[in-house]
Write an enzyme that holds these catalytic residues in place. Structure first.
Site, PDB file in Angstrom:
ATOM      1  N   TYR A 145      -0.934  -0.323  13.058  1.00 30.37           N
ATOM      2  CA  TYR A 145      -0.941  -0.263  11.438  1.00 30.37           C
ATOM      3  C   TYR A 145      -0.034  -1.350  10.898  1.00 30.37           C
ATOM      4  CZ  TYR A 145       0.064   1.678   6.779  1.00 30.37           C
ATOM      5  OH  TYR A 145       0.225   1.824   5.480  1.00 30.37           O
ATOM      6  N   ASP A 240       3.885  -8.284  13.744  1.00 26.66           N
ATOM      7  CA  ASP A 240       4.313  -7.254  12.760  1.00 26.66           C
ATOM      8  C   ASP A 240       5.433  -6.515  13.190  1.00 26.66           C
ATOM      9  OD1 ASP A 240       4.878  -5.354  10.971  1.00 26.66           O
ATOM     10  OD2 ASP A 240       2.812  -4.753  10.854  1.00 26.66           O
ATOM     11  N   LYS A 268      11.408  -2.535   6.745  1.00 25.72           N
ATOM     12  CA  LYS A 268      12.153  -1.224   7.278  1.00 25.72           C
ATOM     13  C   LYS A 268      13.579  -1.429   7.270  1.00 25.72           C
ATOM     14  CE  LYS A 268       8.330   1.590   8.217  1.00 25.72           C
ATOM     15  NZ  LYS A 268       7.055   1.123   8.878  1.00 25.72           N
TER      16      LYS A 268
HETATM   17  C1  LIG Z   1       5.643   0.866   7.818  1.00 24.95           C
HETATM   18  C2  LIG Z   1       4.889  -0.398   8.528  1.00 24.95           C
HETATM   19  C3  LIG Z   1       4.157  -1.342   7.599  1.00 24.95           C
HETATM   20  C4  LIG Z   1       4.122  -1.263   6.323  1.00 24.95           C
HETATM   21  O1  LIG Z   1       5.355  -1.264   5.550  1.00 24.95           O
HETATM   22  P1  LIG Z   1       5.545  -0.604   4.181  1.00 24.95           P
HETATM   23  O2  LIG Z   1       6.742  -0.962   3.746  1.00 24.95           O
HETATM   24  O3  LIG Z   1       5.228   1.028   4.405  1.00 24.95           O
HETATM   25  O4  LIG Z   1       4.431  -1.171   3.278  1.00 24.95           O
HETATM   26  C5  LIG Z   1       3.656  -2.605   8.298  1.00 24.95           C
HETATM   27  N1  LIG Z   1       3.609  -2.556   9.418  1.00 24.95           N
HETATM   28  C6  LIG Z   1       4.224  -1.651  10.386  1.00 24.95           C
HETATM   29  C7  LIG Z   1       4.446  -2.038  11.823  1.00 24.95           C
HETATM   30  C8  LIG Z   1       4.828  -0.623   9.974  1.00 24.95           C
HETATM   31  O5  LIG Z   1       5.476   0.405  10.752  1.00 24.95           O
END
Ligand SMILES: *Cc1c(COP(=O)(O)O)cnc(C)c1O
Length: 431
Positions: A145, A240, A268
């Protein structure tokens, strides 16, 4: 017995005004059933709901709160900062300070751009990769994701996986056609995609440790292979690290596995519980961004002073000697204890863990891929989740998410969690 009477009223009211009663789908608890506890406050490793129930929290705002809830250092910095105003839309030294810290910790990053969420970070990194290469297509991995931007929604994990949504309506066929979705942890399909369409692929984006299909660590050589293939074909490699950045090591998964991507997405933990994302990479790539270059990306609240303060305070806490050793030791105890509890109860569970992120999959097979993750018994997970909640342990309301250990967790929390897990698994075994 857990009473959720006040949460139930709040939940009814929320559904009158908010789509689905929530602002992010998985919070609605549909995958595990029951009323979502409405949270009144958090302190350290604990959450407290409207009915006064106390929980040991393993969601920790989806991993953002590595220092726990309302850490005094974070709170104090925020209190001081808020007196000076909440947003200026003009440069501050705080942004430089946090960017400097990111550059110090991530050798692959020479320049940083802050945004407001992980979604914005990946969306913008992809725009930059397309601009840098003059190519359109993106390779991603099924079950990873990367936020909810259109090009990245195909076969994404997290909430989509939880709800069995392969892709989202509203994403145009044209956009979807530029996304190539491949199986995580396999290099041959990547080789094949590049041999067929190499000249059209701008970037490969990957969660270096998958967290959004539940935790699935990278297979030996997978990340190195992606590095080699992308380099050979002139495509960019995007890590990511929205979850893994600052969690698995100060310099994220790229430090842990010794692989340097071209672009990195962060979020995060970087915001310490306030809305932040960032992307960064080599100078010549990042200098394509406006105002230096032609690639446009902007944000009214980007680099928000409160978010910068919370991020700086959190990274400072992670700098204390022994922080990562502590996270590692507590998480290892938790994982080992869960495995033991599963054996004792005769309920097969595959516990995957990398550092302080872990998932207990309800399956007897090792989980090494999206395919094996989705073999997990989600109905069993739902029963486990409910049984843990009743015992004061707040787990992610979906099988396909990670549990996060924070610096605020301690041996007492782990002991109590394992006691609850032993009981919960016994309850499941006998039902
Ligand atoms: C949470 C998450 C996102 C998206 O971040 P948001 O702040 O919720 O938009 C993207 N990539 C990864 C791996 C994530 O866990």
């Amino acid at each position: 017995m857990l009473s959720l009477a006040r949460s139930e009223l709040a939940w009814q009211e929320a559904q009158r005004y908010l789509a689905g009663g929530v602002n992010s789908p998985v919070r609605a608890f549909r995958a595990v059933g029951g009323t979502p506890p409405f949270i009144q406050r958090g302190a350290g490793a604990r959450l407290y709901d409207l009915d006064g129930n106390e929980y040991i929290d393993y969601v920790c705002s989806w991993g953002a709160l590595i220092a726990g809830h309302a850490h005094p250092d974070v709170v104090e910095r925020l209190q001081r900062a808020v007196e000076r105003g909440t947003s200026y839309g003009a440069p501050t030294e705080l942004e430089t300070a946090l960017a400097r810290r990111v550059v110090e910790l991530f050798p692959s990053i020479e320049l940083v751009r802050f945004v407001n969420s992980g979604t914005e970070a990946t969306m913008s990194a992809i725009r930059l990769a397309r601009a840098a290469t003059g190519r359109a297509k993106i390779v991603k991995f099924t079950g990873c994701y990367h936020g909810h931007a259109d090009p990245l929604l195909a076969t994404a994990g997290s909430g989509l996986l939880t709800f069995g949504i392969p892709s989202s309506p509203g994403v145009t066929p044209g956009t979807a056609a530029d996304t190539i979705s491949l199986p995580y942890n396999q290099l041959e399909p990547v080789e094949e995609a590049f041999s067929q369409a190499g000249g059209e692929i701008a970037a490969v984006i990957v969660e270096p440790v998958a967290g959004n299909m539940g935790v699935v660590p990278p297979a030996e050589g997978f990340l190195q292979g992606l590095r080699e293939i992308t380099r050979r074909h002139g495509a960019l490699l995007i890590f990511d690290e929205v979850i893994t950045g600052f969690r698995l090591a100060p310099g994220g998964a790229q430090e842990l596995y010794g692989v340097q991507p071209d672009l990195t997405c962060l979020g995060k933990i970087l915001g310490g519980g306030l809305p932040v994302g960032a992307y960064g990479g080599r100078r010549e790539l990042m200098e394509l961004l406006a105002p230096l270059g032609p690639v446009y990306q902007a944000g009214t609240l980007s680099g928000n002073p409160l978010a910068m303060e919370a991020g700086l305070a959190t990274l400072e806490l992670l700098r204390r000697p022994g922080a990562y050793e502590r996270l590692e030791a507590l998480s290892a105890r938790l994982a080992d204890g869960l495995r033991r509890a599963s054996e004792l109860a005769g309920v097969p569970v595959a516990v995957n863990r990398t550092g302080s992120m872990l998932t207990a999959f309800f399956t007897s097979e090792p989980v090494t891929s999206y395919e094996t993750a989705t073999l997990a018994d989600t109905a069993r997970y739902a029963r486990f989740h409910q049984a843990m909640l009743r015992r004061g342990v707040y787990l992610a309301p979906s099988q396909f998410e990670a549990a996060f250990v924070s610096l605020a967790h301690g041996d007492e929390e782990i002991d109590r969690t394992l006691e609850a897990a032993e009981e919960a698994l016994r309850e499941i075994a006998s039902s």
